[in-house]
Design an enzyme around this catalytic site. Sequence first.
Site, PDB file in Angstrom:
ATOM      1  N   SER A  91      56.698  81.109 118.583  1.00 23.70           N
ATOM      2  CA  SER A  91      56.634  80.998 120.007  1.00 23.70           C
ATOM      3  C   SER A  91      55.299  80.562 120.783  1.00 23.70           C
ATOM      4  CB  SER A  91      56.934  82.561 120.427  1.00 23.70           C
ATOM      5  OG  SER A  91      57.187  82.542 121.909  1.00 23.70           O
ATOM      6  N   ASP A 120      57.108  77.213 126.690  1.00 21.98           N
ATOM      7  CA  ASP A 120      56.451  77.579 125.647  1.00 21.98           C
ATOM      8  C   ASP A 120      56.597  76.971 124.426  1.00 21.98           C
ATOM      9  OD1 ASP A 120      58.726  79.031 124.789  1.00 21.98           O
ATOM     10  OD2 ASP A 120      57.523  80.644 123.991  1.00 21.98           O
ATOM     11  N   ASP A 178      58.274  77.562 121.683  1.00 25.71           N
ATOM     12  CA  ASP A 178      59.379  77.303 120.937  1.00 25.71           C
ATOM     13  C   ASP A 178      60.441  77.300 122.184  1.00 25.71           C
ATOM     14  OD1 ASP A 178      59.443  79.951 121.939  1.00 25.71           O
ATOM     15  OD2 ASP A 178      60.530  80.786 120.247  1.00 25.71           O
ATOM     16  N   ASP A 235      61.588  78.907 124.696  1.00 25.29           N
ATOM     17  CA  ASP A 235      62.530  79.839 125.345  1.00 25.29           C
ATOM     18  C   ASP A 235      61.898  80.444 126.681  1.00 25.29           C
ATOM     19  OD1 ASP A 235      60.526  81.494 124.203  1.00 25.29           O
ATOM     20  OD2 ASP A 235      61.710  82.886 123.349  1.00 25.29           O
TER      21      ASP A 235
HETATM   22 MG    MG Z   1      58.840  81.774 123.120  1.00 25.56          MG
END
Ligand code: MG
Length: 458
Positions: A99, A242, A244, A246
Amino acid sequence: MIRQGRLFGTNGIRGIANKDLTPEIAIKIAGAIGTFFKHGTLIIGYDARTSGPMLTKAVVAGITATGCDVLLAGMAPTPALQYAVKDRKPDGGVIITASHNPPEYNGIKVLWNDGIELSREQETRIENVFFNEKTSFANWNEIGTAGEALGVINNYVEAIKTHVNVDKIAKKHFHVVIDAANSVAGLTAPRLLRDLGCKVTTINANIDGTFPGRLPEPRPENLSELASVAKAVGADLGVAFDGDADRSVFVDEKGEIHWGDKTFALVEKHFLMENKGEKIVTPVSSSTLVKEIADTYNGELVWTKVGSVTVSHTMKKLKAKLGGEENGGIFYGPHQAVRDGAMATALIMDIMAKTNSKLSKLVGDLPKYFIQKAKVECPEQLKEKVLEKLIEQVKGLNVNTIDGAKIWFKDKSAILIRPSGTEPIYRLYAEAKDAKKAAKLVKEYASKLKKIIKNTRD
Ligand code: MG
């Protein structure tokens, strides 16, 4: 990475690649995951980290060894992989991602068949297999197959478009600057925004697992380049993701960065204007701004513990359609009950198009709060006792103790006092309608807390 007999942290398994998270340990973890899924089928993907392909191969080896089949989706944003699981209905999924953590980290996130991360109870079952060496290896003729999951990114982008007014947005010809953090947002966000008729300028959009552009956490201190580029090119909007993709944080046409509580409150306001009485799910760490919007526009606010997985599970249980976090995580249930940075971007542009307003004006129209933070040192072993005593002291007030103690006052000020999950400290966040009041509140409760800690120690 492994602490007190636990593998999973608040959001998956995390560690430094080849130090905590080696291929050997990844195979072993994957064996436990595969054992849990009992010969099921899992979609697997990874983010842009240098260790992604290596760890993915290890995870595939461990999972197929238990007789589960895997469908390889390749490099993709976390929400795209979550959507693929929700849409294609395999038995679950595994994402190799850390992440927002720095580039040397990686992690393993496990999804249930609805695309949402496993519950704590399910994680415990995987941990039991791992720590008790109970991995169930398949016979040679039952070893799992490795196929491909094709079109994951395409399906995901098309799905997002069904939730917004594409024609209306396209007519505006917005100019948007995207900061993709050199990671997977670069695979979806430019494509989505071009489909929405936007002129797109990208920075940090080449995939590079060393993350040379900036750290992958979209905090204001990492977004100065986005802010200055957005302003310099005269863009309508800037968006940073960010690692990843999300979470997304937005910059207005003046180059001002708006933290996630504001953009969530904006989405919440327009959602409630059209969906009266709906539930809004948010952690107690969220701003009182979110509560004021819910009160003003007849929403029913549901507070949860801090953590995106708790928000997702609460939304699912209550069939809630909107959730959000102060860090730029927006959960739009009609699409999927998980954080989704590209979906959030489409929602913000939908609001800008619908209201014919600039982001600075939309955010400027929201109620204003001033925030003051503090931390107080507290030894790990005293944390629980201290919290009990604090709760006892404040029990006559309007307080929620689902995670730490959050107290709301009549003048719309509030304070959250919460033990850190990673450091020997308590964190205090105060909010008020003026800066002085917020400072006073944080000072008052820091001194109360210090007194309690002293008395508990003696
Ligand atoms: Mg994330």
